[in-house]
Design a protein around this motif. Structure first.
Motif, mmCIF file in Angstrom:
data_model
loop_
_atom_site.group_PDB
_atom_site.id
_atom_site.type_symbol
_atom_site.label_atom_id
_atom_site.label_comp_id
_atom_site.label_asym_id
_atom_site.label_seq_id
_atom_site.Cartn_x
_atom_site.Cartn_y
_atom_site.Cartn_z
ATOM 1 N N UNK A 51 54.750 33.446 9.627
ATOM 2 C CA UNK A 51 55.780 33.358 10.661
ATOM 3 C C UNK A 51 57.107 33.839 10.092
ATOM 4 N N UNK A 52 57.891 34.531 10.941
ATOM 5 C CA UNK A 52 59.180 35.060 10.506
ATOM 6 C C UNK A 52 60.248 34.768 11.554
ATOM 7 N N UNK A 53 61.437 34.423 11.063
ATOM 8 C CA UNK A 53 62.606 34.240 11.915
ATOM 9 C C UNK A 53 63.657 35.261 11.534
ATOM 10 N N UNK A 54 64.383 35.782 12.525
ATOM 11 C CA UNK A 54 65.500 36.698 12.283
ATOM 12 C C UNK A 54 66.794 36.005 12.686
ATOM 13 N N UNK A 55 67.829 36.219 11.899
ATOM 14 C CA UNK A 55 69.143 35.672 12.222
ATOM 15 C C UNK A 55 70.153 36.793 12.403
ATOM 16 N N UNK A 56 71.112 36.542 13.274
ATOM 17 C CA UNK A 56 72.232 37.469 13.456
ATOM 18 C C UNK A 56 73.486 36.645 13.716
ATOM 19 N N UNK A 57 74.520 36.921 12.947
ATOM 20 C CA UNK A 57 75.788 36.189 13.056
ATOM 21 C C UNK A 57 75.582 34.678 12.897
ATOM 22 N N UNK A 58 74.662 34.322 11.992
ATOM 23 C CA UNK A 58 74.445 32.919 11.692
ATOM 24 C C UNK A 58 73.588 32.167 12.692
ATOM 25 N N UNK A 59 73.048 32.859 13.693
ATOM 26 C CA UNK A 59 72.208 32.201 14.700
ATOM 27 C C UNK A 59 70.830 32.858 14.736
ATOM 28 N N UNK A 60 69.811 32.069 15.028
ATOM 29 C CA UNK A 60 68.467 32.628 15.170
ATOM 30 C C UNK A 60 68.455 33.588 16.344
ATOM 31 N N UNK A 61 67.939 34.789 16.118
ATOM 32 C CA UNK A 61 67.977 35.834 17.137
ATOM 33 C C UNK A 61 66.592 36.363 17.495
ATOM 34 N N UNK A 62 65.565 35.941 16.738
ATOM 35 C CA UNK A 62 64.225 36.431 17.050
ATOM 36 C C UNK A 62 63.172 35.768 16.187
ATOM 37 N N UNK A 63 61.927 35.919 16.591
ATOM 38 C CA UNK A 63 60.809 35.358 15.840
ATOM 39 C C UNK A 63 59.586 36.252 16.022
ATOM 40 N N UNK A 64 58.634 36.146 15.105
ATOM 41 C CA UNK A 64 57.380 36.901 15.221
ATOM 42 C C UNK A 64 56.337 36.275 14.306
ATOM 43 N N UNK A 65 55.066 36.429 14.656
ATOM 44 C CA UNK A 65 53.953 36.024 13.799
ATOM 45 C C UNK A 65 53.135 37.251 13.448
ATOM 46 N N UNK A 66 52.750 37.371 12.191
ATOM 47 C CA UNK A 66 51.791 38.391 11.762
ATOM 48 C C UNK A 66 50.489 37.682 11.435
ATOM 49 N N UNK A 67 49.358 38.240 11.888
ATOM 50 C CA UNK A 67 48.065 37.608 11.619
ATOM 51 C C UNK A 67 47.040 38.637 11.180
ATOM 52 N N UNK A 68 46.163 38.190 10.319
ATOM 53 C CA UNK A 68 45.128 39.056 9.749
ATOM 54 C C UNK A 68 43.769 38.409 9.983
ATOM 55 N N UNK A 69 42.905 39.090 10.742
ATOM 56 C CA UNK A 69 41.595 38.552 11.096
ATOM 57 C C UNK A 69 40.496 39.422 10.483
#
Length: 368
Positions: A51-69
């Motif tokens: 799981x990954x979170x992105x921040x911009x200007x000190x605030x959370x601005x996005x998220x994503x999950x990478x998965x490998x099956x």
């Protein structure tokens, strides 16, 4: 992303994105925590995810999950990983950072391609909504803002496959035609259609897994349910099952087809705002279980017939039972989803019995 605090922020970021979206249905926070728990979710017994979170200007601005099956790649002889649970402010820079983080993680797993939105695998919620935004999502389907399409396509992703969702506004229209078809087919062979035995839900779920893994084997994106996965899903869905929503077709003692529907509890979840408890009391849970029998909206989430019996009219007989016993008798309208865009047989069948295609979901792919 490793801490519980970050995981909570990952889950609750959706509330910022959909604050002004009247169609959005808040997920249950307790369910999301279980879904993302590598110690509890059965996907992690054969696959992995980050799981990954992105921040911009000190605030959370996005998220994503990478998965490998590995199961998917072994079956399809591919070298692809997935991104899912994508949420982002309308910002190309943030979106690019999220996709690059997911791709970089997958590259370290040895993958050369990224596909999505797919939450773990196609056995879970997947697809980017590209039309039908004004309609609330039904249970176990995706919803997203319209601008996500631009964010994804401007980052080098191209369409791989579309899925359709169909709406039955007047189920009674289909009954007469389906009865004629069912009568004609029933003369050809001794196939019986029976309601699923909810008192033996574990045994029935094994039959459904057996049929599913045969019936969908040649479908695009298919990956078989493992035993732990079907047990996990059975446990999750058991409190929502209602008599008449699940049907099994058998030839002798051999299970050859099934139809599985659920009451659309999203109608109730919209009012719970992600929580089953208030003031320490299980008010939300009581409301959820109490209203599941009163919900006037449903979703047929799976319909499958093994290859050998495809032209025996079993799908038609199963749909007839669902419409007669579940929709017409209970006064329920609902959705059938999702069907592949190139599954011409089922799509034409649904059009012929009066279903309206009202949503499209898309899967994208990008090579590294």
């Amino acid at each position: 992303m490793t801490s519980q605090r970050e995981r909570d922020a990952f889950i609750k970021f959706q509330w910022r994105i959909y604050a002004n979206d009247p169609a959005w249905v808040p997920p249950l926070i307790i369910e999301r925590k279980a879904f993302l728990d590598a110690k509890r979710h059965p996907f992690y017994r054969h696959g992995d995810a980050a799981l990954f979170l992105a921040q911009k200007n000190g605030k959370i601005a996005g998220r994503i999950m990478a998965s490998d099956d590995p199961n998917y790649n072994s079956l399809h002889e591919t070298n692809v990983g997935c991104f899912g649970l994508f949420e982002c402010i309308d910002d190309q820079e943030v979106a690019a950072a999220l996709f690059d983080a997911a791709a970089s993680w997958l590259h370290k797993q040895g993958r050369t391609e990224i596909m999505g939105p797919i939450d773990y695998s196609t056995n879970y919620v997947c697809g980017l909504l590209i039309d039908g935004f004004r309609f609330p999502p039904t249970i176990l389907t995706a919803h997203n803002p319209p601008y996500y399409r631009q964010l994804i396509e401007s980052n080098g992703f191209v369409k791989t496959k579309d899925w359709y969702a169909w709406w039955f506004a007047d189920p009674s229209r289909a009954v007469a035609d389906l009865r004629r078809l069912a009568t004609r087919y029933q003369r050809r062979g001794p196939v019986t259609i029976r309601p699923a035995n909810l008192k033996n839900i574990r045994g029935e779920s094994r039959r459904l897994r057996e049929i599913y893994n045969q019936a969908w084997a040649k479908n695009w994106g298919f990956v078989p349910f493992t035993e732990p996965e079907i047990e996990f899903m059975t446990k999750e869905l058991k409190p929502l099952l209602i008599p008449g929503f699940a049907w099994i077709a058998e030839s002798g003692n051999e299970p050859v087809g099934f139809a599985l529907g659920l009451p659309d509890i999203n109608v109730v979840l919209r009012d719970l705002n992600g929580r089953l408890t208030r003031f320490g009391l299980p008010i939300g849970l009581i409301k959820l279980l109490l209203y599941k029998n009163r919900v006037q909206k449903g979703r047929l989430i799976a319909l499958g017939v093994v290859q050998k019996y495809r032209r025996a009219g079993i799908a038609e007989m199963l749909v007839l039972r669902v419409i007669e016993e579940t929709m017409v008798k209970r006064g329920i309208t609902g959705e059938l989803s999702m069907t592949l865009e190139d599954n011409y047989m089922i799509n034409r069948f649904l059009e012929a019995i009066g279903a309206e295609r009202y949503k499209t979901y898309r899967i994208y792919t990008r090579s590294f």
